[in-house]
Design a protein around this motif. Structure first.
Motif, mmCIF file in Angstrom:
data_model
loop_
_atom_site.group_PDB
_atom_site.id
_atom_site.type_symbol
_atom_site.label_atom_id
_atom_site.label_comp_id
_atom_site.label_asym_id
_atom_site.label_seq_id
_atom_site.Cartn_x
_atom_site.Cartn_y
_atom_site.Cartn_z
ATOM 1 N N LYS A 170 115.279 -69.126 12.535
ATOM 2 C CA LYS A 170 114.208 -68.563 11.747
ATOM 3 C C LYS A 170 113.254 -69.691 11.411
ATOM 4 O O LYS A 170 113.490 -70.854 11.756
ATOM 5 N N LYS A 171 112.171 -69.342 10.735
ATOM 6 C CA LYS A 171 111.097 -70.289 10.488
ATOM 7 C C LYS A 171 111.020 -70.600 9.003
ATOM 8 O O LYS A 171 111.197 -69.719 8.169
ATOM 9 N N SER A 227 112.945 -71.894 0.857
ATOM 10 C CA SER A 227 113.321 -70.622 1.460
ATOM 11 C C SER A 227 113.128 -69.507 0.445
ATOM 12 O O SER A 227 112.857 -69.743 -0.738
ATOM 13 N N TRP A 260 107.187 -77.616 7.915
ATOM 14 C CA TRP A 260 106.728 -76.351 7.342
ATOM 15 C C TRP A 260 105.619 -76.570 6.320
ATOM 16 O O TRP A 260 104.724 -75.729 6.173
ATOM 17 N N TYR A 318 108.590 -74.819 17.187
ATOM 18 C CA TYR A 318 108.606 -73.906 16.049
ATOM 19 C C TYR A 318 108.777 -72.458 16.506
ATOM 20 O O TYR A 318 109.459 -71.660 15.841
ATOM 21 N N LYS A 319 108.175 -72.130 17.645
ATOM 22 C CA LYS A 319 108.341 -70.785 18.183
ATOM 23 C C LYS A 319 109.791 -70.549 18.590
ATOM 24 O O LYS A 319 110.360 -69.488 18.327
ATOM 25 N N ASP A 339 109.766 -63.218 5.028
ATOM 26 C CA ASP A 339 109.084 -63.676 6.242
ATOM 27 C C ASP A 339 108.219 -64.897 5.924
ATOM 28 O O ASP A 339 107.326 -64.830 5.068
ATOM 29 N N PHE A 340 108.484 -66.012 6.622
ATOM 30 C CA PHE A 340 107.780 -67.259 6.329
ATOM 31 C C PHE A 340 106.275 -67.125 6.528
ATOM 32 O O PHE A 340 105.477 -67.576 5.698
ATOM 33 N N ASP A 341 105.846 -66.530 7.637
ATOM 34 C CA ASP A 341 104.417 -66.417 7.926
ATOM 35 C C ASP A 341 103.711 -65.570 6.880
ATOM 36 O O ASP A 341 102.587 -65.885 6.467
ATOM 37 N N SER A 363 112.377 -72.095 17.315
ATOM 38 C CA SER A 363 113.140 -72.014 16.073
ATOM 39 C C SER A 363 113.035 -70.627 15.464
ATOM 40 O O SER A 363 114.032 -70.053 14.996
ATOM 41 N N GLU A 364 111.842 -70.070 15.492
ATOM 42 C CA GLU A 364 111.632 -68.744 14.908
ATOM 43 C C GLU A 364 112.401 -67.674 15.672
ATOM 44 O O GLU A 364 112.963 -66.758 15.079
ATOM 45 N N GLU A 365 112.451 -67.794 16.991
ATOM 46 C CA GLU A 365 113.096 -66.762 17.805
ATOM 47 C C GLU A 365 114.614 -66.901 17.839
ATOM 48 O O GLU A 365 115.329 -65.913 18.014
#
Length: 506
Positions: free
Chosen positions: A479-480, A152, A220, A471-472, A194-196, A474-476
């Motif tokens: 978080k990712k 993280s 991840w 994953y989407k 931000d992970f991305d 989880s992100e929404e």
């Protein structure tokens, strides 16, 4: 560089020869004594009479009589909330510089205290991990390569008198100076929240690095490797990192991810399992002929084990009052247990939320079998996540598919209960046949589930969806990346919300 690698390898081998592992049971008694002695003048230590426990002939037994089992909610409500308010000497001497924001699945939001003593124990465990790499017969050149740690963000949240972040971010922000030359992606990139965006920067910088080891949660790590491959127009990750030899995994069971991960490689890696939780560094894999991990019996954590069954654990995954609790001395091999820990961060008889099995008691080796909240027993199914994973491996072999992510719940249909599964599947398959096969496998391997299927559990449904939806979601909703894990078992209300999310995004 080869000469340097040879020197490092020889130093690691020599260190391993002169430092022997302690006898686990005796080491655990000494750890408990030190914990009690250090914390006896804290508010918690006075409340539970640590000074008297230390005078007992059997301090383990006295400790278990006087101190109750805690889950996070109980420990926070009664003690840890004072730490967030700035109080000192609450459950451990001194004040509080860090709180780990847990992204696990047993609670929506947790603030786990991380003391300086715990950070010292994590560093000691990390050195032990490096030392034990020598047991995996890696070439000398490996020890000159860089280590990519995908945790993280190290950009911690500053509060009035402390900082907050996930444990991997806190640990990375406290790495020893000498490790800086080996550590990637480096503090600048690692601090990107931000992970991305962080993964994008890793992909851009990847050609400049000579990575020998990667570390992180499988889901991840796989997304990161795919982006590096895509961005640099590669066929596999070894085209850019030819010296990549080791993957230190952790957080979740690795087997569901092995097939898809190896599609991204030119050749398999050496896989080393680790067990770093928000509450501390619990265990590492020390030898190549097992995927079990060795507990740290002398590193600031005292372990206890609760037999994972209906006599000791309720339907919410909590240890029942008066439940059987065993120390390492009395626990047995090949029995599934709820793990309790007492630590140098002031966690006392604390349910970490994981279930484990001791595979070799003399070596204090365990394997993680699941989560207490990932235990499905609404109508008597008594399904652990380990049994679920085993059932899905059968489905993978039978239908030639890969299933890395899944969520299950007991939901009502016309007043009757069924088990409904969402499976992240890489290929299309007949969902009715998959449901029949999965049901048959679980009935064959779990007698309690089989009995439930003849009574209150009236059916099984399966929906096959792209794994990206997990994953989407989880992100929404969370978080990712980082320490975030996909829950395996949901209560009906949460599951129906997930079902609605799938329907809206399919």
């Amino acid at each position: 560089m080869a000469v340097i690698g040879e020197l490092i390898k020889k130093a690691i081998d020599f260190t391993g020869m002169i430092i022997s592992d302690p006898e686990p049971v005796e080491a655990q008694k000494e750890v408990l004594r030190k914990l009690l002695e250090t914390a006896k003048l804290t508010a918690f230590g006075k409340a539970y009479q640590f000074a008297e426990i230390l005078e007992a002939d059997d301090i383990v037994a006295a400790f278990q009589v006087k101190v109750p089992v805690h889950d996070y909610d109980k420990l926070y409500a009664e003690w840890w909330h004072y730490l967030l308010e700035g109080h000192q000497n609450v459950t451990w001497p001194g004040g509080q510089q860090y709180f780990a924001l847990s992204s696990g699945t047993t609670s929506n939001s947790k603030h786990i205290p991380v003391t300086d003593d715990m950070l010292a124990c994590i560093r000691k465990a990390g050195i032990s991990e490096i030392t034990n790499i020598g047991a995996f017969n890696l070439p000398s050149d490996f020890f000159t390569k860089q280590i990519l740690m995908l945790g993280s963000s190290t950009n911690l949240i500053q509060k009035d008198d402390h900082q907050e972040g996930e444990i991997s971010g806190i640990s990375a922000s406290n790495l020893p100076t000498w490790f800086g030359g080996f550590y990637k992606p480096g503090i600048e990139i690692a601090s990107i929240a931000d992970f991305d965006e962080r993964v994008k920067r890793i992909a851009e910088e990847a050609p400049k690095w000579d990575i020998g080891c990667i570390s992180g949660i499988p889901a991840w790590i796989e997304l990161m490797l795919k982006e590096v491959i895509r961005h640099n127009n590669l066929n596999n990750i070894h085209e850019i990192w030819p010296n990549l030899m080791v993957y230190t995994t952790g957080g979740v069971a690795f087997d569901p991810y092995r097939k898809s991960l190896e599609k991204l490689l030119a050749h398999p890696l050496v896989y080393i399992d680790t067990y770093l939780a928000s509450e501390g560094f619990i265990a590492i894999q020390k030898r190549p002929d097992t995927m079990s991990m060795a507990l740290f019996p002398d590193n600031g954590i005292f372990y206890e084990f609760v037999p994972f069954n209906g006599d000791n654990v309720d339907e919410d995954g909590l240890v029942k009052p008066g439940g059987t609790v065993l120390s390492l001395a009395d626990a047995e091999e090949n029995v599934e247990y709820v793990l309790l820990i007492s630590t140098v961060s002031g966690a006392w008889r604390y349910m970490i939320g994981d279930t484990v099995m001791i595979t070799d008691k003399t070596r204090a080796e365990i394997k993680i079998t699941g989560r207490t909240k990932h235990y499905l027993n609404v109508v008597g199914e008594q399904l652990s996540v380990n049994q679920m994973n085993d059932g899905l491996r059968v489905i993978e072999n039978e239908y030639g598919v890969v299933i890395k992510e899944f969520i299950i719940s007991a939901v009502r249909r016309d007043g009757e209960y069924i088990n409904k599964w969402f499976l992240g599947c890489d290929k299309k398959a007949d969902k009715l046949k998959v449901a029949e096969s999965l049901d048959a496998t679980l009935r064959e391997n779990n007698k309690n589930y089989n009995v439930a299927r003849t009574r209150a559990l009236k059916g099984v449904e399966v929906e096959l969806i792209p794994e990206e939806l997990f994953y989407k979601w989880s992100e929404e909703t969370k978080k990712k990346g980082g320490q975030v894990k996909i829950p395996r078992v949901m209560k009906e209300e949460d599951f129906l919300a997930f079902e609605a999310f799938v329907a809206a995004n399919s």
